[in-house]
Design a protein around this motif. Sequence first.
Motif, PDB file in Angstrom:
ATOM      1  N   LYS A  28       0.751  -1.146   0.023  1.00  0.00           N
ATOM      2  CA  LYS A  28      -0.018   0.025  -0.215  1.00  0.00           C
ATOM      3  C   LYS A  28       0.820   1.306   0.024  1.00  0.00           C
ATOM      4  CE  LYS A  28      -3.735  -0.124   2.138  1.00  0.00           C
ATOM      5  NZ  LYS A  28      -4.900  -0.232   3.342  1.00  0.00           N
ATOM      6  N   ALA A  29       2.099   1.323   0.654  1.00  0.00           N
ATOM      7  CA  ALA A  29       2.900   2.398   0.520  1.00  0.00           C
ATOM      8  C   ALA A  29       3.365   2.843  -0.896  1.00  0.00           C
ATOM      9  CB  ALA A  29       4.061   2.192   1.678  1.00  0.00           C
ATOM     10  N   LEU A  30       3.178   1.960  -1.607  1.00  0.00           N
ATOM     11  CA  LEU A  30       3.677   2.288  -3.037  1.00  0.00           C
ATOM     12  C   LEU A  30       2.842   3.466  -3.714  1.00  0.00           C
ATOM     13  CD1 LEU A  30       4.594  -1.084  -4.405  1.00  0.00           C
ATOM     14  CD2 LEU A  30       6.378   0.716  -3.629  1.00  0.00           C
ATOM     15  N   PHE A  31       1.577   3.437  -3.202  1.00  0.00           N
ATOM     16  CA  PHE A  31       0.500   4.496  -3.918  1.00  0.00           C
ATOM     17  C   PHE A  31       0.591   5.841  -3.146  1.00  0.00           C
ATOM     18  CE2 PHE A  31      -1.041   0.158  -4.449  1.00  0.00           C
ATOM     19  CZ  PHE A  31      -1.269   0.100  -5.980  1.00  0.00           C
ATOM     20  N   ASP A  32       0.585   6.711  -4.266  1.00  0.00           N
ATOM     21  CA  ASP A  32       0.770   8.303  -3.577  1.00  0.00           C
ATOM     22  C   ASP A  32      -0.614   8.507  -2.968  1.00  0.00           C
ATOM     23  OD1 ASP A  32       3.082   8.193  -5.130  1.00  0.00           O
ATOM     24  OD2 ASP A  32       2.263   8.962  -7.022  1.00  0.00           O
ATOM     25  N   THR A  33      -0.646   9.714  -2.381  1.00  0.00           N
ATOM     26  CA  THR A  33      -1.571  10.187  -1.475  1.00  0.00           C
ATOM     27  C   THR A  33      -2.889  10.429  -2.403  1.00  0.00           C
ATOM     28  OG1 THR A  33      -0.281  11.340  -0.071  1.00  0.00           O
ATOM     29  CG2 THR A  33      -2.712  12.108  -0.212  1.00  0.00           C
ATOM     30  N   GLY A  34      -2.594  10.763  -3.692  1.00  0.00           N
ATOM     31  CA  GLY A  34      -3.676  11.082  -4.660  1.00  0.00           C
ATOM     32  C   GLY A  34      -4.448   9.867  -5.192  1.00  0.00           C
ATOM     33  N   GLU A  35      -3.522   8.708  -4.881  1.00  0.00           N
ATOM     34  CA  GLU A  35      -4.083   7.514  -5.328  1.00  0.00           C
ATOM     35  C   GLU A  35      -4.811   6.414  -4.696  1.00  0.00           C
ATOM     36  OE1 GLU A  35      -0.511   6.876  -8.655  1.00  0.00           O
ATOM     37  OE2 GLU A  35      -0.164   6.213  -6.663  1.00  0.00           O
ATOM     38  N   GLN A  36      -4.618   6.909  -2.958  1.00  0.00           N
ATOM     39  CA  GLN A  36      -5.087   6.092  -2.246  1.00  0.00           C
ATOM     40  C   GLN A  36      -6.600   6.069  -2.042  1.00  0.00           C
ATOM     41  OE1 GLN A  36      -3.664   4.346  -0.050  1.00  0.00           O
ATOM     42  NE2 GLN A  36      -1.482   4.734  -0.538  1.00  0.00           N
ATOM     43  N   GLU A  37      -7.364   7.066  -2.632  1.00  0.00           N
ATOM     44  CA  GLU A  37      -8.917   7.079  -2.643  1.00  0.00           C
ATOM     45  C   GLU A  37      -9.283   5.969  -3.585  1.00  0.00           C
ATOM     46  OE1 GLU A  37     -12.723   9.743  -3.988  1.00  0.00           O
ATOM     47  OE2 GLU A  37     -10.652  10.449  -4.003  1.00  0.00           O
ATOM     48  N   ALA A  38      -8.668   5.635  -4.754  1.00  0.00           N
ATOM     49  CA  ALA A  38      -9.243   4.746  -5.581  1.00  0.00           C
ATOM     50  C   ALA A  38      -8.823   3.328  -4.989  1.00  0.00           C
ATOM     51  CB  ALA A  38      -8.281   4.751  -6.967  1.00  0.00           C
ATOM     52  N   VAL A  39      -7.715   3.176  -4.427  1.00  0.00           N
ATOM     53  CA  VAL A  39      -7.365   2.012  -3.744  1.00  0.00           C
ATOM     54  C   VAL A  39      -8.203   1.572  -2.559  1.00  0.00           C
ATOM     55  CG1 VAL A  39      -5.390   0.617  -2.331  1.00  0.00           C
ATOM     56  CG2 VAL A  39      -4.854   2.160  -4.195  1.00  0.00           C
ATOM     57  N   ALA A  40      -8.455   2.496  -1.977  1.00  0.00           N
ATOM     58  CA  ALA A  40      -9.422   2.288  -0.815  1.00  0.00           C
ATOM     59  C   ALA A  40     -10.942   2.177  -1.160  1.00  0.00           C
ATOM     60  CB  ALA A  40      -9.620   3.554   0.352  1.00  0.00           C
ATOM     61  N   ALA A  41     -11.341   2.643  -2.459  1.00  0.00           N
ATOM     62  CA  ALA A  41     -12.624   2.211  -2.901  1.00  0.00           C
ATOM     63  C   ALA A  41     -12.731   0.822  -3.646  1.00  0.00           C
ATOM     64  CB  ALA A  41     -12.829   3.215  -4.003  1.00  0.00           C
ATOM     65  N   PHE A  42     -11.587   0.291  -4.093  1.00  0.00           N
ATOM     66  CA  PHE A  42     -11.463  -0.953  -4.511  1.00  0.00           C
ATOM     67  C   PHE A  42     -11.358  -2.119  -3.332  1.00  0.00           C
ATOM     68  CE2 PHE A  42      -8.862  -4.938  -5.455  1.00  0.00           C
ATOM     69  CZ  PHE A  42      -9.735  -5.397  -6.326  1.00  0.00           C
ATOM     70  N   LEU A  43     -10.765  -1.789  -2.233  1.00  0.00           N
ATOM     71  CA  LEU A  43     -10.741  -2.697  -1.018  1.00  0.00           C
ATOM     72  C   LEU A  43     -12.192  -2.697  -0.520  1.00  0.00           C
ATOM     73  CD1 LEU A  43      -7.271  -1.668   0.666  1.00  0.00           C
ATOM     74  CD2 LEU A  43      -7.966  -3.814  -0.873  1.00  0.00           C
ATOM     75  N   MET A  44     -13.049  -1.551  -0.505  1.00  0.00           N
ATOM     76  CA  MET A  44     -14.038  -1.870  -0.129  1.00  0.00           C
ATOM     77  C   MET A  44     -15.199  -2.610  -0.913  1.00  0.00           C
ATOM     78  SD  MET A  44     -16.817   1.482   0.845  1.00  0.00           S
ATOM     79  CE  MET A  44     -15.727   2.163   2.144  1.00  0.00           C
ATOM     80  N   HIS A  45     -15.007  -2.365  -2.222  1.00  0.00           N
ATOM     81  CA  HIS A  45     -15.475  -3.179  -3.171  1.00  0.00           C
ATOM     82  C   HIS A  45     -15.254  -4.784  -2.806  1.00  0.00           C
ATOM     83  CE1 HIS A  45     -16.959  -5.025  -6.897  1.00  0.00           C
ATOM     84  NE2 HIS A  45     -15.688  -5.390  -7.107  1.00  0.00           N
TER      85      HIS A  45
END
Length: 258
Positions: free
Chosen positions: A205-222
């Motif tokens: 998870k640390a590889l993703f930038d702050t601006g990318e974390q929203e999309a990552v979090a949305a996928f994990l919730m999905h």
Amino acid sequence: MVKFSTSQAVTLPPDMITLHGMAISQKSIKILWSAAGGRCAFPGCWERLCYHEAKGATPYTLGEMAHICGDKPDANRHDPDQTDAERDDYQNLVLLCPTHHTLIDRKENEPAYTVAVLHEMKAAHEARVLERLDKDESLTKAELARTILPLLEENRQSWAQYGPMSELARTQPHNEAAHAVWLSERLSVIIPNNRKIASLIEEHKALFDTGEQEAVAAFLMHVRSYEQWVEDSIPYAAVRRFPLNFDELIRGISGGGA
């Protein structure tokens, strides 16, 4: 013995699938297929139990949900103290190919395939499935995206070919073979792939930038909500829809598209 095969023209009612007088809940079916990764649990087999690639062939499944403690009084390993609910529960089922289901249920093989042996077989297989999902070395961000992209694409192909919005579903809404394969695809392809992607993301998870974390979090919730729905824990309306910005993010990082 319960066969989950499209050759039997099985329909799936809201809560149960009933064959040969036995009732196995859809929840047990879903847990069994997803935990087994859609593969035969017999040691050394690993046969895939859902097929849809053959040219000109109807898609089909051949997985059989075998009872560990036999379902009938004259069946191998029958336990008269079990209730009907216990007998048809996930804990008393193991997913096998037809060859190995027949093998464990032959009378002469009962001493070799005891209740304990079959429980150990099932546990070892499910542990192997989890190990294959979890095993990965440290990756760069681009390598991570290129590892995730084929899994996303396989899920997309399954959805496009057999999902509720597919041409097949729209033109043949009562095609039981296609419905059975879509159920199997969710359990043996989409959920294992989602788990693999989620595991990779959590580890890196640390590889993703702050601006990318929203999309990552949305996928994990999905992923979490989709699996809860498949296991009948929440209604479909509560499932977080697949975030397209996550797909765009992964394709952009991997060089597979903007």
